[in-house]
Motif scaffolding. Structure first.
Motif, PDB file in Angstrom:
ATOM      1  N   ALA A 281       9.216  51.034  30.556  1.00  0.00           N
ATOM      2  CA  ALA A 281       7.478  50.407  31.134  1.00  0.00           C
ATOM      3  C   ALA A 281       8.230  49.820  32.218  1.00  0.00           C
ATOM      4  N   ALA A 282       9.831  48.926  32.318  1.00  0.00           N
ATOM      5  CA  ALA A 282      10.348  48.191  33.389  1.00  0.00           C
ATOM      6  C   ALA A 282      10.654  48.623  34.245  1.00  0.00           C
ATOM      7  N   THR A 283      10.998  50.025  34.956  1.00  0.00           N
ATOM      8  CA  THR A 283      10.668  50.854  35.271  1.00  0.00           C
ATOM      9  C   THR A 283       9.954  50.754  35.687  1.00  0.00           C
ATOM     10  N   LEU A 284       9.337  51.574  35.404  1.00  0.00           N
ATOM     11  CA  LEU A 284       7.179  51.479  35.884  1.00  0.00           C
ATOM     12  C   LEU A 284       6.699  50.427  36.255  1.00  0.00           C
ATOM     13  N   LEU A 285       7.292  49.548  35.931  1.00  0.00           N
ATOM     14  CA  LEU A 285       6.490  47.996  36.065  1.00  0.00           C
ATOM     15  C   LEU A 285       6.867  47.575  37.820  1.00  0.00           C
ATOM     16  N   VAL A 286       8.707  48.103  37.685  1.00  0.00           N
ATOM     17  CA  VAL A 286       9.605  46.976  38.476  1.00  0.00           C
ATOM     18  C   VAL A 286       8.974  48.004  40.042  1.00  0.00           C
ATOM     19  N   TRP A 287       8.654  49.341  39.725  1.00  0.00           N
ATOM     20  CA  TRP A 287       8.404  50.617  40.760  1.00  0.00           C
ATOM     21  C   TRP A 287       6.600  50.473  40.821  1.00  0.00           C
ATOM     22  N   ILE A 288       6.056  50.102  40.468  1.00  0.00           N
ATOM     23  CA  ILE A 288       4.686  49.896  40.950  1.00  0.00           C
ATOM     24  C   ILE A 288       4.832  48.794  41.532  1.00  0.00           C
ATOM     25  N   GLY A 289       5.202  47.368  41.136  1.00  0.00           N
ATOM     26  CA  GLY A 289       5.183  46.199  41.702  1.00  0.00           C
ATOM     27  C   GLY A 289       6.407  45.554  43.022  1.00  0.00           C
ATOM     28  N   SER A 290       7.101  46.294  43.310  1.00  0.00           N
ATOM     29  CA  SER A 290       7.937  46.678  45.214  1.00  0.00           C
ATOM     30  C   SER A 290       7.166  47.265  45.500  1.00  0.00           C
ATOM     31  N   LEU A 291       6.860  48.448  44.797  1.00  0.00           N
ATOM     32  CA  LEU A 291       5.800  49.405  45.850  1.00  0.00           C
ATOM     33  C   LEU A 291       4.386  49.445  46.735  1.00  0.00           C
TER      34      LEU A 291
ATOM     35  N   ILE B  59       7.420  41.191  37.558  1.00  0.00           N
ATOM     36  CA  ILE B  59       6.081  41.320  36.681  1.00  0.00           C
ATOM     37  C   ILE B  59       6.803  42.076  35.643  1.00  0.00           C
ATOM     38  N   ALA B  60       7.779  42.345  35.924  1.00  0.00           N
ATOM     39  CA  ALA B  60       8.149  43.197  34.799  1.00  0.00           C
ATOM     40  C   ALA B  60       8.793  41.954  33.617  1.00  0.00           C
ATOM     41  N   ALA B  61       9.026  41.158  34.638  1.00  0.00           N
ATOM     42  CA  ALA B  61       9.280  39.643  33.277  1.00  0.00           C
ATOM     43  C   ALA B  61       8.263  39.182  32.344  1.00  0.00           C
ATOM     44  N   LEU B  62       7.437  39.254  33.270  1.00  0.00           N
ATOM     45  CA  LEU B  62       5.728  38.936  33.266  1.00  0.00           C
ATOM     46  C   LEU B  62       5.403  39.381  31.964  1.00  0.00           C
ATOM     47  N   LEU B  63       5.342  39.915  31.898  1.00  0.00           N
ATOM     48  CA  LEU B  63       4.554  41.250  31.432  1.00  0.00           C
ATOM     49  C   LEU B  63       5.019  41.894  30.020  1.00  0.00           C
TER      50      LEU B  63
END
Length: 127
Positions: A98-108, A21-25
């Motif tokens: 942003a990557a920290t937040l996106l990875v957290w949301i996506g993995s959660l 998700i982080a890589a795509l966004l």
């Protein structure tokens, strides 16, 4: 033993979803296709080791950090993975946050939904 394998698989897939998700966004966040699997393994290993360590340190020294342990752990995982993987670039400070937040949301989200829908169906189909 089977439960451990399913749990590990769900954890790895959830982290892969978060990184994807982080890589795509994020425009400055990139992971080479060949490096992606190794990046997921390194990221997951760092999180597995750092999570309890950061929890223990924060309980003694920084109790205010207790609410954000997952975010700190993910940031640390991204940092170590970025340092070890030549095929992974995160970019500037905005991308790091942003990557920290996106990875957290996506993995959660993935770690909640995968065991309910995907792995339960696989286990039911096996029985």
């Amino acid at each position: 033993m089977v439960r451990f394998i399913w749990s590990t698989a769900a954890y790895l897939v959830a982290n892969a979803v978060g990184l994807l998700i982080a890589a795509l966004l994020l425009p400055g966040f990139s992971i080479d296709f060949l490096s992606f699997v190794l990046a997921v393994v390194i990221f997951s290993a760092v999180q597995t080791v750092a999570g309890p360590l950061i929890t223990k340190i924060s309980m003694k020294s920084f109790p205010q950090l207790m609410g954000g342990i997952a975010l700190v752990t993910i940031f640390l995982g991204l940092f170590v993975t970025d340092m070890l993987m030549a095929g992974m670039q995160i970019g500037g400070i905005a991308n790091w946050l942003a990557a920290t937040l996106l990875v957290w949301i996506g993995s959660l989200v993935a770690s909640v939904l995968l065991p309910i829908y995907v792995f339960k169906r696989l286990a039911d189909a096996k029985d």
